[in-house]
Motif scaffolding. Structure first.
Motif, mmCIF file in Angstrom:
data_model
loop_
_atom_site.group_PDB
_atom_site.id
_atom_site.type_symbol
_atom_site.label_atom_id
_atom_site.label_comp_id
_atom_site.label_asym_id
_atom_site.label_seq_id
_atom_site.Cartn_x
_atom_site.Cartn_y
_atom_site.Cartn_z
ATOM 1 N N ASN A 28 6.469 -4.026 4.482
ATOM 2 C CA ASN A 28 7.177 -2.652 5.074
ATOM 3 C C ASN A 28 6.147 -1.635 5.388
ATOM 4 O O ASN A 28 5.986 -0.652 5.394
ATOM 5 C CB ASN A 28 8.037 -2.041 4.385
ATOM 6 C CG ASN A 28 9.208 -2.440 4.817
ATOM 7 O OD1 ASN A 28 9.555 -2.889 5.688
ATOM 8 N ND2 ASN A 28 10.311 -2.677 3.587
ATOM 9 N N ASN A 29 4.630 -2.069 5.671
ATOM 10 C CA ASN A 29 3.536 -1.293 6.027
ATOM 11 C C ASN A 29 4.029 -0.425 7.157
ATOM 12 O O ASN A 29 4.510 -0.573 8.058
ATOM 13 C CB ASN A 29 2.418 -2.032 6.764
ATOM 14 C CG ASN A 29 2.070 -3.193 6.101
ATOM 15 O OD1 ASN A 29 2.872 -3.828 5.179
ATOM 16 N ND2 ASN A 29 0.833 -3.835 6.198
ATOM 17 N N GLU A 30 3.628 0.853 6.950
ATOM 18 C CA GLU A 30 4.174 1.902 7.911
ATOM 19 C C GLU A 30 3.710 1.755 9.239
ATOM 20 O O GLU A 30 4.239 1.898 10.208
ATOM 21 C CB GLU A 30 3.826 3.206 7.405
ATOM 22 C CG GLU A 30 4.654 3.612 6.004
ATOM 23 C CD GLU A 30 3.890 4.758 5.366
ATOM 24 O OE1 GLU A 30 2.875 5.525 5.950
ATOM 25 O OE2 GLU A 30 3.973 4.918 4.016
ATOM 26 N N ARG A 31 2.088 1.297 9.257
ATOM 27 C CA ARG A 31 1.296 1.307 10.441
ATOM 28 C C ARG A 31 1.413 -0.072 11.376
ATOM 29 O O ARG A 31 0.981 -0.289 12.215
ATOM 30 C CB ARG A 31 0.007 1.538 10.298
ATOM 31 C CG ARG A 31 -0.140 2.912 9.856
ATOM 32 C CD ARG A 31 -1.552 3.433 9.907
ATOM 33 N NE ARG A 31 -1.638 4.863 9.281
ATOM 34 C CZ ARG A 31 -2.865 5.362 9.334
ATOM 35 N NH1 ARG A 31 -4.026 4.950 9.709
ATOM 36 N NH2 ARG A 31 -2.764 6.711 8.682
ATOM 37 N N TYR A 32 2.020 -1.211 10.485
ATOM 38 C CA TYR A 32 2.383 -2.538 11.180
ATOM 39 C C TYR A 32 3.151 -2.427 12.428
ATOM 40 O O TYR A 32 4.106 -1.578 12.606
ATOM 41 C CB TYR A 32 2.769 -3.299 10.042
ATOM 42 C CG TYR A 32 3.443 -4.743 10.497
ATOM 43 C CD1 TYR A 32 2.572 -5.740 11.076
ATOM 44 C CD2 TYR A 32 4.575 -5.107 10.716
ATOM 45 C CE1 TYR A 32 2.773 -6.858 11.598
ATOM 46 C CE2 TYR A 32 5.172 -6.192 11.411
ATOM 47 C CZ TYR A 32 4.161 -7.224 11.638
ATOM 48 O OH TYR A 32 4.446 -8.481 12.230
ATOM 49 N N LYS A 33 2.975 -3.183 13.265
ATOM 50 C CA LYS A 33 3.592 -3.462 14.458
ATOM 51 C C LYS A 33 3.156 -2.397 15.706
ATOM 52 O O LYS A 33 2.640 -1.281 15.478
ATOM 53 C CB LYS A 33 5.072 -3.145 14.561
ATOM 54 C CG LYS A 33 5.621 -4.506 14.489
ATOM 55 C CD LYS A 33 7.409 -4.521 14.353
ATOM 56 C CE LYS A 33 7.712 -4.545 13.033
ATOM 57 N NZ LYS A 33 9.286 -4.761 12.897
ATOM 58 N N PRO A 49 0.938 -1.279 -0.046
ATOM 59 C CA PRO A 49 0.190 -0.045 -0.041
ATOM 60 C C PRO A 49 0.874 1.089 -0.052
ATOM 61 O O PRO A 49 1.982 1.273 0.412
ATOM 62 C CB PRO A 49 -0.834 -0.310 1.259
ATOM 63 C CG PRO A 49 0.035 -1.039 2.108
ATOM 64 C CD PRO A 49 0.792 -1.799 1.133
#
Lengths: 370, 370, 370, 370
Positions: free
Chosen positions: A365-370, A31
């Motif tokens: 590498n989703n920005e909001r993951y984690k 995304p």
């Protein structure tokens, strides 16, 4: 294998030359990739017909419409589907010839494979037009690679018929400015005089109702070290898979390719050294790939494209309906040489292949993951 | 893509040169294929080292053990797993050189790809030894194709270094007896005098501590019409994918391949005619594949193999531990030319590819189904 | 689909109960995962037979041998193949009964599917023994998840026959100590009195030559938010796919599962709130997965396991050879209840599923890449 | 796994609720399947909203346009792509609520998974509208299965909330006429009085701004013996994979499912006998699948569907922008119960699964091949 290519990404292509539309689905995209639609149109324009006297005069008006997976200028990360409508096609033209199998086209093999149910108009699913979706998806990949990694992908015409461009393919091409300039040329070469010779060669064949083939060389700079794996997931395997999916491609070689077979090991081996902290090779006979994995050198490969099989000259063939031999006279406007239009297609394959391996290593590498 | 190849069948290969074993899993097999184990051993013997002065003197003793999927002489239809134990390997030899990246081997790229955790001994997962499982599985496919369809797969040495065999690759090779005789020769050629020249060329290189490459040509007779599909499932795509999975392969071309790019369309096109009820082509410049689909003509393709990268001559390289340039002196017994041992590997790829498409069209055809 | 499961990882399982070995290939592993072999043996011991009077007395001696992909205590990143040899199996015992199709076993369906070529001894490829490779691979995934993410996976016996453990499955199980203790129990329950009841129930059935089924509940704590996708890549889809690959599983439900169908939306919906910066739900009726994606709540699912089909009681069946009805009397030692041994299998499925999605988001993360 | 499902066929679905279009690609189809477009519209009409007071009053006008792979009334065998344009959608309505995460919807998990780039309007890629392409493709599969094999697929409402239909799911449903009549009913049941009770239950919930869930039972008659394989290619695995891809599905069970866990083996086992030459079972507790393979008995499975999460009642949730808790009041027209519209979706899954395995066994069976 199957109508879908890719590992971490999955791309599929649909359509026939005269169906309602052709298009594709680009799946597995991260995304948040910003897409420059104008840049996509530039790439598609390079592939489009009707741009010069070197290609067919038919104008296809390849305007892609994004159907899904794109929102507010960015990829959403869901499947990005798109289509290109098929316009005012003169399908009637094809009824007359539908039982005459055009030599070296997919007519006869398609007739057997699809048991006579295939859409024969304009080559159907075999049409070179089906490379437009590949260019569309390749352009998205290219933009991502350039933006995130500074990767540059370019190609030149290595030969048309017997006319060869200059340059030893495995040492030189490191002039980025020249590489960038290739994109704006119909017949990009290192030696511009060769480009003029090639053009004359093509036009002369065209005049005689004939066609020509050639070899395309593609180079990719700044590709990270470590993409690919030995055996079935080799960088060369998946890229060759893609390239042989392009109609008219009959050969693929990496680095020195078939010429490396003529060398001794002591000549062929690419010795290594440290350039500061960066590992480099003195030569690049392997075209940037060793053991199926990228080594940080420019990726170099050549693609052999056969002459356009549609020619005006009379040809012997069979009539699949009557079961008799006949002589075929193809009418209509055809490309005397497909090479100029094939350049962005070959680059698209390179971009998609790099993109797929990059995602394997780097993940979404989703920005909001984690 | 991934460590698994195939669509209707799935083949996977595992192992490192010095791990406990190498092997593979052959999945998607129809039940009830009678396997001739002796015939498998013949094929594996063709690939095995130590058979002549043209290859390494190391003897590997490739005795495959079938672990599953085989019962009372027939395939069961469940995954057929097998392994080849790795014998008395002198792993210590490799510790000394483990930080010196052998040029044009997978040492450096593997070090990055596997973050230094790879098994470096004997080339690890990059070793040419990993082609043994391919030959094993290819032999099963070959037996099936010969038995059920009368398909014949053979290969010859088209060139070693600058020594070229005779024969125009796209018209002739229809002498089945000659094709069958290739299997028993170390350097099968059409012109047997060329075979002797090639041998001398290889031995001369060996004497100098050097190695040679070459080109293999493979031909497949009696393949049905209609196998493959346009675009990503093209017969050429999946076969090239397999071939580029073989270490040292740097080029693949079908039919006239790169030479077709030099022809005019009127020369390159394969015109069609009826030979009784059978559709044939006057020429076979496309190597039996048009539009990604087999056309009933012999399948012909060439494979460029680079010179063995392991040579006795000193070479410049890097020490990945110290970060310094060094000179590498490889000891040990290496193949001066891998071509003779690569012939059955290339044939295995062809057999597996045909097999996969055959199952797509014909299905499993279980006898008791319905 | 196919004999291989997974997207970023690919796992495959091979073997028959009486073939030379059973085993598997774990592909797509990141390099550098430290493997605790003792811990694997603990997990395999939980699944192994002969450990108590609740399971068969046969002792299988499941000693896995790693064949490849493992070096100096770490995964190499290449395919990790392993096998478990099949020991002194009394194959002759099976010849007598080979034509009598055991009810609710894969005998009859396998006979048709594999056209009579299947290895019928000990259930062949249908044997519950084939879950051992799953536990092996699941244990590697578990170790990775625990080490890198602190993920805890545990399971309990929710019911045996009509004996139900206490506890509402969608709110409570957050006592990590209790979850950790489950691993060391044969019949882990929340209410330990229920465990004794269950044991009696099983032994009573055993005495009568009968068998029992039950329901397993699995819980996964500390799974990151954002794993999975809507539609075909939903977290539930791939996990259910795995779970239904386990012999005897006939039902899978997430969160409240079938019971959620009885609720009104206002009762079923999991409302959200901020617990500091962390997003939580007041309830967990969806079992930690919404829209096919993990939401940070504990993942909760139930698995229905049918009674072991091998029972001592006489049963009506067919003789596939004679084409006549017969009465079957199964001899031999069988599990009166498979549930205790199925617990680590179910947990393995959960671990492998989380692992696969984690790699999709995080990539291989090679230390030396870039 | 991935956004593509299938083995021999490959189906993919694209689109967001408010993107230009939703649609799909159906790949791997045999050529020459006659498609009855009216019949497809009947199936799509069963799924479409606005047909009764049991579903939302929104009218979507699901008119599919075939883009490729279809010619003169038959499938061509190339990828069949189609789209359904998204009409006058009031996207503005959604801006207001875009930061309020609707409980038990994919809003929050999607926000993380797609890093805030997802198309939030109308549920985006999570929308139940994405099941329309599944019904479209399922209808093609159904037509093929009915025509070639006489396979009948039907479903009933087993329960709504606490209202249960009659009938023991594992012995009876063999009345083909009744099964065929289900298709024309909004709430098909065995006991029609139950249908009226269910309707009242739904309307009562609707009045209170609430929603209800339920259980669907699907049955497939005349499915050949021998489809599927043990382990990862089990018939149950791939079908459950598909079913859990459908939004709101929280449980799947085959045959007696969770209830089989309560039985003794002697009760649960399906004994076999010869009915003339046909092998049958006295009972069908396994729902027509044993060892992952169809056994010729009716395939029976149940699907638990949670209550529609969109309800008019106020709900507690979070504002992802402000990071604060809020109360959500959803406006708009929503389904008080999705079950009636989900029936053709569940049947589509069954049809696609059978179709895929059939092609594995039977192949493409091209008429002109060989």
């Amino acid at each position: 294998m199957s109508s879908i290519w890719g590992n971490k990404i999955k791309i599929s292509i649909f359509g026939e030359s005269h169906s309602n539309a052709i298009g594709g689905v680009f799946d597995g995209l991260p995304p948040g990739i910003k897409i420059d639609l104008d840049e996509i149109m530039v790439e598609m324009g390079r592939r489009a017909p009707g741009k010069s006297n070197l290609s067919t005069e038919r104008s296809e008006g390849d305007i892609p419409e994004i159907l899904s997976g794109y929102f507010n200028g960015y990829t959403t990360g869901t499947p990005l589907a798109f289509m290109i409508k098929n316009g005012n096609t003169r399908s009637k033209d094809y009824d007359e010839l539908k039982n005459l199998m055009r030599p070296s086209h997919g007519d006869y093999t398609g007739n057997i494979r699809y048991s006579g149910y295939g859409d024969y108009r304009g080559g159907g699913h075999f049409s070179g037009r089906l490379t437009a979706p590949l260019v569309f998806m390749g352009s998205i990949a290219k933009q991502y690679l350039a933006e995130k990694k500074g990767i540059l992908i370019a190609s030149r015409v290595k030969s048309i018929g017997n006319i060869m461009d200059d340059g030893d393919e495995c040492t030189y091409i490191l002039d980025e400015e020249m590489l960038k300039s290739f994109k704006n040329k119909r017949l990009p070469t290192i030696n511009s005089a060769k480009s003029i010779e090639m053009e004359e060669y093509i036009l002369e064949a065209k005049k005689r109702g004939d066609s020509t083939g050639g070899v395309i060389q593609c180079v990719c700079l700044h590709v990270p070290v470590g993409l690919g794996s030995p055996i079935f997931e080799s960088f060369e395997s998946s890229l060759a898979h893609l390239l042989f999916s392009v109609p008219a491609v009959k050969g693929v070689e990496f680095g020195k390719g078939f010429d490396i077979a003529k060398l001794y090991g002591s000549q062929a081996n690419d010795e290594l050294y440290y350039d500061g902290e960066v590992v480099k090779n003195y030569t690049n006979n392997n075209g940037g790939i060793v053991g199926g994995i990228t080594n940080g050198m420019p990726i170099l490969f050549n693609v052999a494209v056969k002459p356009t099989p549609s020619i005006a000259k009379p040809q012997r063939t069979i009539n699949i309906e009557t079961g008799k031999d006949e002589v075929l006279n193809v009418k209509g406007r055809h490309d005397p040489c497909i090479i100029p239009r094939a350049l962005p297609v070959v680059e698209a394959c390179a971009a998609l292949n790099i993109f797929d391996y990059l995602l394997q290593v780097e993940g979404l590498n989703n920005e909001r993951y984690k």
